[in-house]
Every structure is written in structure tokens, then in C-alpha cells.
Design a protein around this motif. Sequence first.
Motif, PDB file in Angstrom:
ATOM      1  N   GLY A  72      23.926 -31.112  36.762  1.00 35.03           N
ATOM      2  CA  GLY A  72      23.142 -31.813  37.775  1.00 35.03           C
ATOM      3  C   GLY A  72      23.354 -31.243  39.160  1.00 35.03           C
ATOM      4  N   ASP A  73      24.621 -31.020  39.528  1.00 38.10           N
ATOM      5  CA  ASP A  73      24.927 -30.444  40.839  1.00 38.10           C
ATOM      6  C   ASP A  73      24.337 -29.044  40.972  1.00 38.10           C
ATOM      7  N   ARG A  76      20.615 -29.160  41.540  1.00 40.77           N
ATOM      8  CA  ARG A  76      20.251 -29.487  42.926  1.00 40.77           C
ATOM      9  C   ARG A  76      20.400 -28.274  43.829  1.00 40.77           C
ATOM     10  N   ILE A  79      17.299 -26.230  43.209  1.00 46.69           N
ATOM     11  CA  ILE A  79      16.147 -26.877  43.842  1.00 46.69           C
ATOM     12  C   ILE A  79      16.171 -26.648  45.349  1.00 46.69           C
ATOM     13  N   ALA A  80      17.375 -26.664  45.945  1.00 45.04           N
ATOM     14  CA  ALA A  80      17.498 -26.414  47.385  1.00 45.04           C
ATOM     15  C   ALA A  80      16.985 -25.031  47.740  1.00 45.04           C
ATOM     16  N   TYR A 124      30.866 -27.497  48.148  1.00 41.12           N
ATOM     17  CA  TYR A 124      29.477 -27.721  47.775  1.00 41.12           C
ATOM     18  C   TYR A 124      28.535 -27.569  48.965  1.00 41.12           C
ATOM     19  N   MET A 128      25.490 -24.999  49.364  1.00 43.54           N
ATOM     20  CA  MET A 128      24.139 -25.491  49.646  1.00 43.54           C
ATOM     21  C   MET A 128      23.516 -24.710  50.796  1.00 43.54           C
ATOM     22  N   CYS A 401      10.157 -26.492  41.540  1.00 46.46           N
ATOM     23  CA  CYS A 401      11.065 -27.612  41.814  1.00 46.46           C
ATOM     24  C   CYS A 401      10.832 -28.764  40.841  1.00 46.46           C
ATOM     25  N   TYR A 405      13.517 -30.127  38.093  1.00 44.16           N
ATOM     26  CA  TYR A 405      13.950 -31.521  38.137  1.00 44.16           C
ATOM     27  C   TYR A 405      13.724 -32.225  36.798  1.00 44.16           C
TER      28      TYR A 405
END
Length: 462
Positions: A72-73, A76, A79-80, A124, A128, A401, A405
Amino acid sequence: MEMFYYLLFGGLAVVVALLELSKTGKDRVATSSAFNSFKNNYLVVYSLMMAGDWLQGPYVYFLYSQYGFGKGDIGRLFIAGFGSSMVFGTIVGSLADKQGRKKACVTYCITYILSCITKHSPEYKVLMVGRILGGIATSLLFSAFESWLVAEHNKRGFEPQWLSLTFSKAIFLGNGLVAIVAGLFANLLADNLGFGPVAPFDAAACLLAIGMAVILSTWGENYGDPSESKDLLAQFKVAAMAIASDEKIALLGAIQSLFEGSMYTFVFLWTPALSPNEEDIPHGFIFATFMLSSMLGSSIASRLMARPILKVESYMQIVFTISAFTLLLPVITNFLVSPSTVKGGSISFGGCLQLFGFCTFEACVGIFWPSIMKMRSQYIPEEARSTIMNFFRIPLNIFVCIVLYNVNAFPMTVMFGMCSIFLFVAAFLQRRLMVVADSHRAKTQDWAQKERDVETEPLNDH
């Protein structure tokens, strides 16, 4: 590793070598020494840029997992990256047109080097930031370099047909040979030499720095429209008006988004498609085989574009249709071939069929890139080239994206079926683009003939 993989890779390598070595005068275009020097300089820079990108690919997910982050992390973080490319892409594209494409290419190098540096931190938030920088860099990679090339090519007065040579060779090297070598080199650094998963990112930063030095020392600057001091909003309006007022540009953007969206979805799905029961497959070797297939496609594209009578708009309809059928294979094999229930083991018969299909799809990708570049050089106006190209990437990034997701929400066959439909739609839109382009070309020729008739009328009367 099974003999099947070696035979597939070896067979593709032989076909690529034969295609390149068997080129005749019809497959080659006579050029000038000045153009060859210009082309080779661009190819060196483009290959270094793509090497910096490909070195990172195999180890991004693995590095994040080594830092202890879950699926999950990591999702993300990805997706970023795509979200950053979507949000900032149009802005950096407009800045490239306004402030200069060479500056934008240098900015790409700096941004991506900073992104590589962040990979040393297990924090993290730092990672990011790195993904956001990487998203900005990706937007520049797929717009600024091509915009600089097209403008500089035209400024130096080279033949328009010669641009196809640079496009096809750039894809052959940058998206084929360099990708294979980069993947093997990354594996050597991280695993064989024991430097760990951060080492490929450090190597990428070094190559990007070398490429930046070449850009700074050998490239000239060019702009979209330096005659007016437009702000960013005005640049956006110019790009939006160009897309809204010219059906050819709108169709081209839709075609690109549909194909690239399917391509990126394929990147996420090919591994579980080939190993649904955790079959033991050589991921790195299969990746290299895909890149070899892409080289095959770019070699075919160079032959197709060397023939002036053969229109890109015509043969790309066939390419999109073939692509649609290849991504439909997982759906077909799911119904026709009984799935294995044994965990682990070697690749199944259905997996072998899909692998052949995926290699065909990658060959279509190799044809797609230089062909779409040629169409963009024909249809996109120079004054807002980078801005419009990044406008095209907005629906693509939204789509990717959404897929990321919801990657676990739908069965794999549904995802591949959706991509196949998108590619069939792309083939239909490509047909429409050819009709519109031919109609526009005929009107232009009629108008030119009328102009010549008007000019000769007084002479005839006299």
C-alpha cells in the motif's frame, strides 16, 4: 533457466540482426555529413538520458520493500510520481516553450539526479519528495528533448524526412539496446558486485551528469514562441485552442493517451499474467526479451518511414489492431487453456502463448514511438509544442493513477480486456486521423493550385 527463454531471446536477436544487416538502398535515406553529426550528438545525449531512466526501473519497488514499506505504501509512492507528472507536467512544458528547451533538458537532468539522491534515505517523506521530482523529470523527458530536436532540426534546414531517421534510431538505441544493457548493468551492480539496490540509482545520477555536460557544451537554445512575452496562462490557452480548433491534434492526443495508458497497464500486469500460480520465471531476462522486441519494432519502423509513399497514418492502424489482439490473449487463454493448479514450477503452456503475444506487443511499442513522434512533428504547432505534448499526458496520468489505485479490484482478464478495447478504439481514431489529414492535404493542394492559376491568368491574357 529453461531453454525456451534462451531460444526466444536468441531468435529475436537473429531477426533484429538480419533486419539491420539486410537494409538496402530503399531502406536507407541519403543524408548530409552535417545532419549525421547532429543526429549522432542527439543520440548520445538521448541514450545517456534513457540509461539514467532504465537503470532505476528494475530496483525501485525492491528498494522500497527493503526499507520495510508494504504494498500500500509503495503504491502511494508510485501514484505520487504519476500524479506529479500530471499536475506539474503542463507547467514545465509551458516553461520549456517559454524559457527554452535546452534549459528544460538541463532541468530534467538536475531534477532526476536529485530524485536519485533521495533513494539513500529510508524516510517515507524523503522518498515521496523523490517520487514527485521523478514525476516532473518524466514530463520533461517525454516533451522537452523531442521539442528541442524538432525545432533544431528545422532551424538548421535539414530535410523533414530525415527527422524520421533520428526518431527510429533513438528508439532502437534508447528504448532497446540501452534498456537491455542498463538492466544487466543494474543487476551487476546491485547483486553480482554486492553494492545493494541503491547502486543503480547512483550510476544513473552519474550518467545523467555526463549527459548534462554534453548538453551544456554542444546544444544551442530554441524556444516555442519568443516573439511575445506570454505568461503561463496564455501558454495554456494557446495549447488548448490549438487542440480544440484542430481535429488532427485532438485525435493524435487521444490516440497517444489510449496506447500509452494500455502500455503502462501492461507493465503492471505482465508479471502476474505469466505467473498466476507463482511460477518461477526469470523477470530480468524476460524484461530484456521485451526490450529486444522493442528494438525489432523500431527497426521495422525505420524501414517503413524510409519509404515516402507509405503513410504513417496508414500502417499505424494495423499496428494498433495487432496490439489489441495481443493484449486480448490473456483473456482468450484463460478460456481455452486449462490453468495449472500447481504452485511454483515452470511457466505454463498458456504462459508461453502469452509471452509470444507480449513480445509482439512490445514490437508494436517499438513501431509506435518513432511513428507517433513523426506525426507529432507534422501536426503540433511549434509555438506550443512542449505544452501540447504535456497536455496529452494529463489523461494518461489520470488513467494510470486509477489503475494503480484499483489494481486489485478487478480480475486480470478484465484489465487486459479493457486495454484491448482501448487499442481497438485507437485504431479507429487512427483511421479517422488519416481521413482528416488527407482531406486537409487535398484542400491545401487545391488552394495552392488556385493561387498558381490566379498568378498565371494575366500572362495568358497578355
